[in-house]
Scaffold this motif. Structure first.
Motif, mmCIF file in Angstrom:
data_model
loop_
_atom_site.group_PDB
_atom_site.id
_atom_site.type_symbol
_atom_site.label_atom_id
_atom_site.label_comp_id
_atom_site.label_asym_id
_atom_site.label_seq_id
_atom_site.Cartn_x
_atom_site.Cartn_y
_atom_site.Cartn_z
ATOM 1 N N UNK A 217 43.287 61.816 53.609
ATOM 2 C CA UNK A 217 41.935 62.317 53.356
ATOM 3 C C UNK A 217 41.943 63.743 52.814
ATOM 4 N N UNK A 218 43.092 64.197 52.361
ATOM 5 C CA UNK A 218 43.177 65.534 51.802
ATOM 6 C C UNK A 218 43.317 65.541 50.292
ATOM 7 N N UNK A 219 43.259 64.373 49.657
ATOM 8 C CA UNK A 219 43.395 64.301 48.206
ATOM 9 C C UNK A 219 42.062 64.615 47.524
ATOM 10 N N UNK A 220 42.050 64.590 46.182
ATOM 11 C CA UNK A 220 40.833 64.850 45.433
ATOM 12 C C UNK A 220 39.751 63.845 45.824
ATOM 13 N N UNK A 221 38.501 64.294 45.809
ATOM 14 C CA UNK A 221 37.383 63.493 46.323
ATOM 15 C C UNK A 221 37.299 62.087 45.721
#
Length: 715
Positions: free
Chosen positions: A142-146
């Motif tokens: 959940x830390x990648x690009x939106x």
């Protein structure tokens, strides 16, 4: 772990939708992934014939089928053709690609270094790998690009990330993979994301020997990283990866180490069969839309008011709805307000008369708001909804005092709903019935309360500290001690020199040799990798994110896994883009969206800050051009201190002038921090021995705007 509302809002940007249109259509299962189309292009021949063909013949056949694939892909994109109209050949294009990858492995040329090693015989290439592919970890990221997390009609299920080991670039500032610690909010966090000042779970040693160890939270004072030889210690409760001198606590309160003389405290030789202390295994999950709905249901039904009142005027009666949520805990109120806003009910906090005092709360008498809240608090059947419901219900009605967690309520339906959630989460409890007071749910054992906190994420901090001072200790038996070799390791320094990682009680090493590296280098074949990919997608992942390290050295297993994979999912190639031309020919027909790194704007910086020896800029730029012709793209550029003029601006110039900037997005990243070799020997790389400052980031953003590069939605 946490909600990413931008995963929902990013798709409201029409440019994001346009530039990532193919990826989005595959994510939503409106179109088939490219690797699925490959399975419908090929020859009516026995697949065994590939073994008899020479490599040049295979490439000739490959290039012919590639033309057919691209025609089919374009027709499917335009909507003039569906996958169902294409028959499956006996010998499909994907099998051909997998066979070519196997041939290339005999004289490895997957990356631009073209080391030529026969990896099929067990020899190791520049990447350090032989024939086997190795995965360090896989999870919903959940830390990648939106746009990569879902949303836009798809659940926010995160990016289905598979971390492969090894790399062919070898930056001097790479960050190691992550172990898990538990914060004072009982949320599990990767060790790589822990910051100085965070409070993490630990134990306190009593003054008297016979007193029990008690849970406490300690502040992180410092964080370090280096490379060291490590061992995997397998136990009946899980694994821990550590250096030979790093001690862990046994059941007799002795410190155990693989190499006791080098340990920072008096230690005993660690052996198989020994019993060590174990607390609680870190657990994490995602707070998605169902979680928010569940939390609102538990919170509002527990502490809110939803009713109607009648007003008489001029001989007529008028009925109005009334919603009221007034509580004393600001964390509780702010969470409910935030979740309502994210789900389409923005309400302002107001001062409300509450008995003899004024309190903050949420109030509305509007029909549309009332109906929307009624809809949001309707029960759902998902596990995520029950997690949220239990968290909200506990924040509203629960307490942790004495030796037990209790949730009392007069509404038996709500208590039954809570019991069902606890059953689904596997948390033992007791249902207490009374004649003269409220029935309640009780959770008594400390480890079960800890699991409740980690599996539900309540928001009121004061209630979460009820376990401080409790003894939650079980044991684990050491089953095996295995040498893994040299790997990156993390180091933390805490207030009491002790913290809990992966459930084990560990001691800070005086020379910062604490080291954890979860499940590094687990060998996967094509069958296992396909199972991982399918599981991630079925659990809600928006894509399969192939990353590392670097995925390129594992290309042969990745392509073979896609032959087995029968679940439609976008394939994301998260790479440094040092692929060889042959590797790119294999990749362009199976990758739906590219997530390339473009770090350096010149070869001098690339040579100095990596292993060097290649035409970095020329290789990456050529591969980016080919990738953009064959898929959607988000380019990552890491802004480094003192490198705006020599790297950031030239990289942005090349993106704007050499590529079609109107068909891609750029993530201008400020996350650089001095790690790995730079952290250990900053004098060797003084230019990058700090983080980029605000002025450098603003300069990068302003320059991108001048060039017309769209970066805001993903940066």
């Amino acid at each position: 772990m946490w909600l990413r509302p931008d995963a929902i809002t990013v798709w409201r940007n029409p440019e994001v939708v346009r530039r990532l249109s193919w990826y989005r259509s595959v994510m939503l299962d409106e179109k088939p992934a490219k690797f699925m189309i490959c399975k419908h292009v090929g020859l009516d021949e026995d697949p065994s014939c590939l073994k008899e063909m020479r490599e040049p013949e295979l490439w000739s056949l490959h290039d012919r089928l590639a033309q057919e694939l691209r025609k089919a892909h374009e027709s499917i994109r335009e909507g003039s053709l569906s996958l169902k109209e294409l028959e499956k050949p006996r010998l499909d294009f994907l099998r051909l690609k997998a066979e070519l990858a196997e041939r290339m492995l005999r004289s490895c040329r997957f990356c631009v270094r073209r080391c030529g090693v026969d990896r099929t015989s067990g020899q190791k290439g520049f990447c350090g790998l032989g024939r086997e592919a190795r995965v360090s970890t896989w999870f919903h990221h959940y830390g990648e690009e939106a746009p990569l997390l879902g949303g836009g009609g798809h659940p926010v299920g995160g990016s289905g990330t598979i971390f492969f080991t090894s790399c062919n670039l070898r930056c001097v500032f790479c960050v190691a993979p992550e172990s898990m610690v538990i914060l004072d909010t009982w949320v599990a966090k990767p060790l790589a994301d822990v910051k100085v000042g965070d409070k993490i779970l630990s134990v306190s040693f009593p003054a008297k020997p016979k007193k029990q160890l008690k849970l406490t939270f300690v502040k992180v004072l410092a964080k370090f990283m280096r490379k060291a030889e490590v061992y995997r210690v397998r136990t009946t409760k899980g694994d821990i990866i550590l250096t030979a001198e790093h001690p862990i606590l046994d059941y007799r309160r002795r410190w155990l180490a693989i190499d006791p003389p080098r340990a920072p405290v008096k230690a005993t030789l660690m052996k198989e069969g020994m019993v060590v202390r174990f607390t609680v295994k870190p657990e994490s999950f995602v707070e998605d839309e169902d979680y928010m709905r569940g939390y609102l249901t538990g919170a509002i039904k527990g502490d809110g008011t939803m009713t109607f009142y009648t007003v008489r005027h001029g001989g007529r009666s008028y009925v109005y709805p009334y919603f009221n949520f007034v509580v004393k805990d600001s964390e509780f109120l702010n969470t409910v307000r935030k979740y309502l806003a994210l789900l389409g009910v923005p309400l302002e906090t107001k001062n409300v008369n509450f008995g003899n005092s004024i309190k903050k709360g949420l109030v509305s008498t509007k029909w549309d708001v009332f109906h929307r809240i009624e809809e949001l608090t309707e029960p759902r059947k998902s596990l995520s909804w029950y997690r949220g419901f239990l968290a909200g219900f506990f924040d509203a009605e629960g307490s942790l005092s004495g030796r037990a967690l209790r949730i009392p309520n007069k509404d038996e339906d709500l208590l039954d709903m809570a019991c069902k959630g606890l059953d689904l989460l596997g948390i033992p409890y007791v249902y207490e019935c009374y004649e003269n007071r409220l029935n309640s749910i009780r959770i008594g054992r400390g480890e079960h309360i800890a699991k409740f906190f980690m599996r539900t994420h309540p928001k009121i901090s004061r209630k979460l500290y009820g376990l401080v001072g409790r003894a939650i200790l079980t044991t684990a038996i050491i089953e095996d001690i295995e040498l893994l070799g040299e790997m990156p390791v993390f180091n933390l320094e805490t207030e009491n020199n002790i913290f809990i990682c992966e459930g084990f009680i560990t001691h800070n090493c005086q020379n910062h040799d604490i080291s954890f590296y979860p499940e590094n280098g687990v060998v996967v074949d094509d069958r296992k990798l396909a199972a991982i990919e399918a599981t991630l997608r079925r659990e809600g992942a928006a894509n399969i994110n192939l990353v590392g390290g670097e995925p390129t050295p594992n290309l042969h297993v990745i392509l073979a896994s896609l032959v087995r994979l029968n679940v439609n999912v976008p394939i994301l190639w998260n790479s440094n883009m040092l692929c060889s031309p042959e590797a790119m020919r294999l990749l362009v027909d199976v990758v739906d969206i590219w997530l390339p790194d473009f770090k350096f704007g010149n070869n001098c910086c690339a040579d100095r800050l990596t292993a060097g020896g290649i035409d970095y800029v020329g290789t990456v730029l050529a591969n980016l051009k080919l990738a953009q012709e064959n898929g959607d793209m988000i380019i990552r550029h890491l802004v480094m201190p003192n490198h705006v003029e020599c790297c950031t601006k030239p990289v942005l110039d090349m993106i704007a002038r050499e590529l079609d900037k109107d068909r891609l997005l750029v993530n201008i990243m400020g996350q650089y921090r001095p790690e790995h070799l730079v952290a250990r020997w900053p004098e060797k790389w003084p230019d990058i021995a700090r983080r980029p400052n605000a002025q450098e980031m603003h300069e990068a953003f302003d320059y991108a705007r001048e060039l017309g590069i769209l970066f805001e939605p993903v940066s």
